[in-house]
Write an enzyme that holds these catalytic residues in place. Structure first.
Site, short mmCIF file in Angstrom:
data_model
loop_
_atom_site.label_atom_id
_atom_site.label_comp_id
_atom_site.label_asym_id
_atom_site.label_seq_id
_atom_site.Cartn_x
_atom_site.Cartn_y
_atom_site.Cartn_z
CB ILE A 1 -7.86 5.85 2.81
CG1 ILE A 1 -9.31 5.50 3.14
CG2 ILE A 1 -7.30 6.82 3.85
CD1 ILE A 1 -10.26 6.69 3.08
NE ARG B 1 -4.02 2.09 1.16
CZ ARG B 1 -5.30 2.03 0.90
NH1 ARG B 1 -5.90 0.85 0.83
NH2 ARG B 1 -5.99 3.13 0.68
CG ASP C 1 -15.45 10.94 3.82
OD1 ASP C 1 -16.06 9.85 3.86
OD2 ASP C 1 -14.83 11.34 2.82
CG HIS D 1 -18.85 12.51 2.04
ND1 HIS D 1 -18.36 11.23 1.86
CD2 HIS D 1 -19.84 12.40 2.96
CE1 HIS D 1 -19.02 10.39 2.65
NE2 HIS D 1 -19.92 11.08 3.33
#
Ligand code: GRF
Length: 198
Positions: A90, A63, A143, A107
């Site tokens: 993310i 990642r 978020d 969002h």
């Protein structure tokens, strides 16, 4: 000013940013699109002759390597602002360090209510009468960054996730393009959690 857009989905927000950026007096232009998967958004960018980088997480050793790869791909365009428009991953510390304070996300809920990847379904399940969308700066959380703008969308009795999300996206398209232009034109003052477009 150049901006890079990150996307993962159907690309309606990307299309709105491309259309706004092509406007004669737009302060920004989309110069590249980066996605984490083959998706309609990538196809839209190809059709509009934009550079597209598709970086699936699975093709990277880890990642962290993916995050470094994303950072390098975007940094090459020296964007003033990065916009995550329906981007469903993310971003890690390499990316956040490189573009801190300059990543804008949209969002489909009125944050801090209903964060995460199922915001519209969660809002419907909760029985809210009003939902909406939030444009905010991206920080290390999900978020959770400082809010720049919000707009309400009323829930209709017969709404399901699709119909409500489509109505929210119609509002998001305008709000996101307007906020990106305003941030490019005048900048943002951030005081703790409060973000104010100058
Ligand atoms: C938007 O509602 C965005 O807020 C959410 O996913 C949707 C993306 O739509 N993260 P699209 O892929 O731009 O059509």
């Amino acid at each position: 000013a150049p901006i890079v857009v990150l996307a993962s989905g159907t690309g309606t927000l990307l299309s709105a940013l491309l259309d706004a950026g092509d406007g004669p007096d737009s302060p920004f232009r989309v110069v590249a699109v980066v996605t984490d998967r083959d998706c309609p958004a990538a196809a839209i960018a190809v059709r509009r002759d934009l550079p597209v980088h598709v970086l699936p997480i699975g093709t990277h050793a880890s990642r962290v390597e993916w995050d470094v790869g994303m950072t390098a791909a975007v940094a090459g365009y020296r964007p003033r602002v990065v916009v995550t428009a329906g981007f469903m991953k993310i971003l890690g510390s390499a990316f956040l360090d490189e573009f801190a304070g300059r990543i804008i996300n949209s969002h489909p809920a009125l944050l801090p209510a209903f964060p995460g990847a199922h915001a519209v379904a969660d809002a419907l399940a909760h029985g809210v009468k009003v939902s909406g969308c939030t444009v905010h700066l991206v920080d290390a959380g999900v978020d959770t960054g400082p809010i720049l703008a919000q707009a309400p969308v009323f829930v209709e009795p017969e709404d399901d996730e699709i119909t409500l999300h489509e109505r929210i996206k119609a509002v998001e398209r305008g709000l996101l393009a307007t906020v990106v232009a305003a941030v490019i034109r005048t900048g943002v003052d951030i005081d703790g959690r409060k973000a104010h477009i100058r």
